[in-house]
Design a protein around this motif. Structure first.
Motif, PDB file in Angstrom:
ATOM      1  N   GLY A  48     -37.638  28.184  49.364  1.00 42.62           N
ATOM      2  CA  GLY A  48     -38.303  29.494  49.303  1.00 42.62           C
ATOM      3  C   GLY A  48     -39.827  29.264  49.117  1.00 42.62           C
ATOM      4  O   GLY A  48     -40.727  30.187  48.508  1.00 42.62           O
ATOM      5  N   GLY A  49     -40.589  28.141  49.137  1.00 45.29           N
ATOM      6  CA  GLY A  49     -41.919  28.129  48.898  1.00 45.29           C
ATOM      7  C   GLY A  49     -42.672  28.763  49.830  1.00 45.29           C
ATOM      8  O   GLY A  49     -42.158  29.039  51.034  1.00 45.29           O
ATOM      9  N   CYS A  50     -43.838  29.195  49.237  1.00 38.62           N
ATOM     10  CA  CYS A  50     -44.771  30.340  50.238  1.00 38.62           C
ATOM     11  C   CYS A  50     -44.925  29.587  51.749  1.00 38.62           C
ATOM     12  O   CYS A  50     -45.147  30.478  52.530  1.00 38.62           O
ATOM     13  CB  CYS A  50     -45.974  30.476  49.508  1.00 38.62           C
ATOM     14  SG  CYS A  50     -47.178  31.770  50.278  1.00 38.62           S
ATOM     15  N   ALA A  51     -44.832  28.361  51.772  1.00 39.87           N
ATOM     16  CA  ALA A  51     -45.339  27.699  53.041  1.00 39.87           C
ATOM     17  C   ALA A  51     -44.353  27.739  54.015  1.00 39.87           C
ATOM     18  O   ALA A  51     -44.164  27.269  55.200  1.00 39.87           O
ATOM     19  CB  ALA A  51     -45.894  26.298  53.115  1.00 39.87           C
ATOM     20  N   MET A  52     -42.988  28.105  53.814  1.00 38.34           N
ATOM     21  CA  MET A  52     -41.656  28.225  54.539  1.00 38.34           C
ATOM     22  C   MET A  52     -41.493  27.049  55.310  1.00 38.34           C
ATOM     23  O   MET A  52     -41.203  27.221  56.391  1.00 38.34           O
ATOM     24  CB  MET A  52     -42.078  29.598  55.197  1.00 38.34           C
ATOM     25  CG  MET A  52     -42.005  30.784  54.542  1.00 38.34           C
ATOM     26  SD  MET A  52     -41.895  32.368  55.571  1.00 38.34           S
ATOM     27  CE  MET A  52     -40.309  32.435  55.967  1.00 38.34           C
ATOM     28  N   LEU A  53     -41.503  26.022  54.439  1.00 43.23           N
ATOM     29  CA  LEU A  53     -41.244  24.662  55.209  1.00 43.23           C
ATOM     30  C   LEU A  53     -39.807  24.225  55.070  1.00 43.23           C
ATOM     31  O   LEU A  53     -39.806  22.960  55.320  1.00 43.23           O
ATOM     32  CB  LEU A  53     -42.417  23.707  54.723  1.00 43.23           C
ATOM     33  CG  LEU A  53     -43.777  23.945  55.212  1.00 43.23           C
ATOM     34  CD1 LEU A  53     -44.745  22.885  54.578  1.00 43.23           C
ATOM     35  CD2 LEU A  53     -43.971  23.634  56.764  1.00 43.23           C
ATOM     36  N   ASP A  54     -38.879  24.886  54.297  1.00 39.93           N
ATOM     37  CA  ASP A  54     -37.608  24.626  54.199  1.00 39.93           C
ATOM     38  C   ASP A  54     -36.920  24.086  55.554  1.00 39.93           C
ATOM     39  O   ASP A  54     -37.144  24.651  56.577  1.00 39.93           O
ATOM     40  CB  ASP A  54     -36.789  25.848  53.655  1.00 39.93           C
ATOM     41  CG  ASP A  54     -37.295  26.371  52.526  1.00 39.93           C
ATOM     42  OD1 ASP A  54     -38.395  25.756  51.964  1.00 39.93           O
ATOM     43  OD2 ASP A  54     -36.718  27.318  52.016  1.00 39.93           O
ATOM     44  N   PRO A  55     -36.163  23.289  55.488  1.00 37.32           N
ATOM     45  CA  PRO A  55     -35.682  22.429  54.388  1.00 37.32           C
ATOM     46  C   PRO A  55     -36.549  21.050  54.077  1.00 37.32           C
ATOM     47  O   PRO A  55     -36.874  20.702  54.861  1.00 37.32           O
ATOM     48  CB  PRO A  55     -34.297  21.984  54.601  1.00 37.32           C
ATOM     49  CG  PRO A  55     -34.145  21.837  56.264  1.00 37.32           C
ATOM     50  CD  PRO A  55     -35.394  22.702  56.697  1.00 37.32           C
ATOM     51  N   ILE A  56     -37.027  20.913  52.756  1.00 42.31           N
ATOM     52  CA  ILE A  56     -37.626  19.808  52.511  1.00 42.31           C
ATOM     53  C   ILE A  56     -36.566  18.735  51.870  1.00 42.31           C
ATOM     54  O   ILE A  56     -36.192  19.436  50.489  1.00 42.31           O
ATOM     55  CB  ILE A  56     -38.924  20.094  51.529  1.00 42.31           C
ATOM     56  CG1 ILE A  56     -39.815  21.079  52.428  1.00 42.31           C
ATOM     57  CG2 ILE A  56     -39.523  18.730  51.206  1.00 42.31           C
ATOM     58  CD1 ILE A  56     -40.264  19.978  53.757  1.00 42.31           C
ATOM     59  N   SER A  57     -36.338  17.542  52.061  1.00 43.82           N
ATOM     60  CA  SER A  57     -35.729  16.855  51.381  1.00 43.82           C
ATOM     61  C   SER A  57     -36.159  16.136  50.014  1.00 43.82           C
ATOM     62  O   SER A  57     -37.289  15.806  50.167  1.00 43.82           O
ATOM     63  CB  SER A  57     -35.000  15.713  52.106  1.00 43.82           C
ATOM     64  OG  SER A  57     -34.305  14.608  51.555  1.00 43.82           O
ATOM     65  N   LYS A  58     -35.602  16.182  49.045  1.00 43.19           N
ATOM     66  CA  LYS A  58     -35.959  15.398  47.632  1.00 43.19           C
ATOM     67  C   LYS A  58     -36.007  14.190  47.871  1.00 43.19           C
ATOM     68  O   LYS A  58     -36.722  13.418  47.178  1.00 43.19           O
ATOM     69  CB  LYS A  58     -35.077  15.750  46.485  1.00 43.19           C
ATOM     70  CG  LYS A  58     -35.241  17.450  46.099  1.00 43.19           C
ATOM     71  CD  LYS A  58     -34.482  17.857  45.047  1.00 43.19           C
ATOM     72  CE  LYS A  58     -34.558  19.136  44.518  1.00 43.19           C
ATOM     73  NZ  LYS A  58     -33.951  19.528  43.280  1.00 43.19           N
ATOM     74  N   ASP A  59     -35.352  13.379  48.791  1.00 43.84           N
ATOM     75  CA  ASP A  59     -35.346  12.032  49.036  1.00 43.84           C
ATOM     76  C   ASP A  59     -36.573  11.596  49.747  1.00 43.84           C
ATOM     77  O   ASP A  59     -36.794  10.468  50.019  1.00 43.84           O
ATOM     78  CB  ASP A  59     -34.071  11.616  49.684  1.00 43.84           C
ATOM     79  CG  ASP A  59     -32.697  11.883  49.005  1.00 43.84           C
ATOM     80  OD1 ASP A  59     -33.037  11.759  47.568  1.00 43.84           O
ATOM     81  OD2 ASP A  59     -31.836  12.187  49.575  1.00 43.84           O
ATOM     82  N   ASP A  60     -37.010  12.430  50.494  1.00 46.15           N
ATOM     83  CA  ASP A  60     -38.483  12.369  51.580  1.00 46.15           C
ATOM     84  C   ASP A  60     -39.569  12.649  50.545  1.00 46.15           C
ATOM     85  O   ASP A  60     -40.328  11.687  51.098  1.00 46.15           O
ATOM     86  CB  ASP A  60     -38.242  13.002  52.689  1.00 46.15           C
ATOM     87  CG  ASP A  60     -36.918  12.605  53.519  1.00 46.15           C
ATOM     88  OD1 ASP A  60     -36.666  11.179  53.324  1.00 46.15           O
ATOM     89  OD2 ASP A  60     -36.403  13.338  54.104  1.00 46.15           O
ATOM     90  N   TYR A  61     -39.753  13.605  50.067  1.00 44.78           N
ATOM     91  CA  TYR A  61     -41.107  14.173  49.467  1.00 44.78           C
ATOM     92  C   TYR A  61     -41.191  14.521  48.183  1.00 44.78           C
ATOM     93  O   TYR A  61     -40.119  15.419  47.761  1.00 44.78           O
ATOM     94  CB  TYR A  61     -41.741  15.081  50.482  1.00 44.78           C
ATOM     95  CG  TYR A  61     -41.899  14.625  51.836  1.00 44.78           C
ATOM     96  CD1 TYR A  61     -43.299  13.902  52.223  1.00 44.78           C
ATOM     97  CD2 TYR A  61     -40.988  15.113  52.972  1.00 44.78           C
ATOM     98  CE1 TYR A  61     -43.491  13.489  53.294  1.00 44.78           C
ATOM     99  CE2 TYR A  61     -41.486  14.656  54.192  1.00 44.78           C
ATOM    100  CZ  TYR A  61     -42.605  13.987  54.414  1.00 44.78           C
ATOM    101  OH  TYR A  61     -42.912  13.379  55.614  1.00 44.78           O
TER     102      TYR A  61
END
Length: 282
Positions: A99-112
């Motif tokens: 739900g970040g403003c940049a709308m880049l979902d999904p972002i993995s916590k393992d990657d970034y």
């Protein structure tokens, strides 16, 4: 005049093979100034000889597109020199992966590790998806800009809560930080990609550029009239238009360092990420 033009062109020459497809046949029809059935630097020289300024500029851009899908630097789009160091204050919060403003979902916590950026530097999503090297008193980490910090001053960042202790003691809560934009690691061996927003159609299209080595300054599409048209950008990191039609599209993308790439034949697909063919140079 040709004697002065052609040697210079040959020194950076590329021969464009335009045989074999309907799109390539249209290229020949449009750009073959000397009628030899091919599109190359000699057509450029012919246009210069005939003082066809508009056509010359368009063909020059086309030749660059065909040669590695790159154009000359667009100086008007340059935000800052590469490696520019920014200073501000760092805080922490628990959001940004969804739900970040940049709308880049999904972002993995393992990657970034992810970070929210102040309103001024975010600049209507120009730095959405930027990859930052963030430094504090305890060390340096790399972070992806996925969200907005509306109350922050220029230079301020709001780090993901688990990342903050890597650059400063958590109990301090607010600390001096420096940061700079670095190349996105996932773009090293992969092209840019596109995500079309749900609801996109031939009558309203919303598209996001992803996996770009550096942040995007502007996105243009090639119209039916053969002109590149800049798309308006929304603060939630999508470019939108009511005039693009059904596709497939030719996109011209410019990053914040004025580097330009072109992707052809990008289809409108709503349920998946669409991979392009080009990537920005380092």
């Amino acid at each position: 005049m040709k004697k002065s033009i052609i040697p210079a062109l040959l020194s950076a020459a590329m021969l464009v093979n335009t045989a074999g497809s309907a799109a390539q046949a249209e290229d020949i029809k449009k750009y073959d100034a000397n009628g030899d059935g091919r599109v190359n630097i000699f057509d450029l020289a012919e246009m210069k000889e005939q003082a066809q300024a508009d056509e010359t500029a368009e063909l020059l851009r086309f030749l660059h597109c065909k040669s590695g899908n790159t154009y000359p630097i667009d100086e008007s789009a340059i935000l800052e020199p590469k490696g520019t160091i920014h200073s501000g204050e760092g805080t922490f919060y628990g959001g940004g992966y969804e739900g970040g403003c940049a709308m880049l979902d999904p972002i993995s916590k393992d990657d970034y590790w992810i970070v929210a950026m102040n309103l001024e530097d975010y600049d209507n999503a120009r730095l959405a998806g930027a990859y930052l090297e963030v430094t504090g008193e305890l060390g340096t980490i790399n972070m992806l800009v996925t969200d907005l910090l509306p109350e922050g001053k220029k230079g301020d960042l709001d780090l993901y809560v688990d990342a903050f202790p890597l650059i400063a003691p958590a109990e301090k809560g607010r600390v001096p930080v420096t940061w700079k934009i670095i190349p996105l690691d996932s773009a090293e061996n992969a092209p840019v990609s596109y995500k079309f927003k749900e609801g996109s159609s031939p009558f309203w299209c919303s598209v996001q550029v992803r996996n770009h080595r550096y942040p995007i300054s502007k996105l243009e599409y090639l119209s039916d009239e053969g002109e590149f048209v800049e798309l308006p950008r929304r603060h939630y990191n999508y470019f939108e238009s009511m005039d693009m039609g059904p596709g497939p599209y030719t996109f011209r993308i410019t990053d914040i360092y004025g580097q330009v790439i072109v992707d052809r034949d990008i289809p409108m697909v709503l349920d998946e990420i669409v991979e392009g063919q080009s990537q920005f140079p380092k």
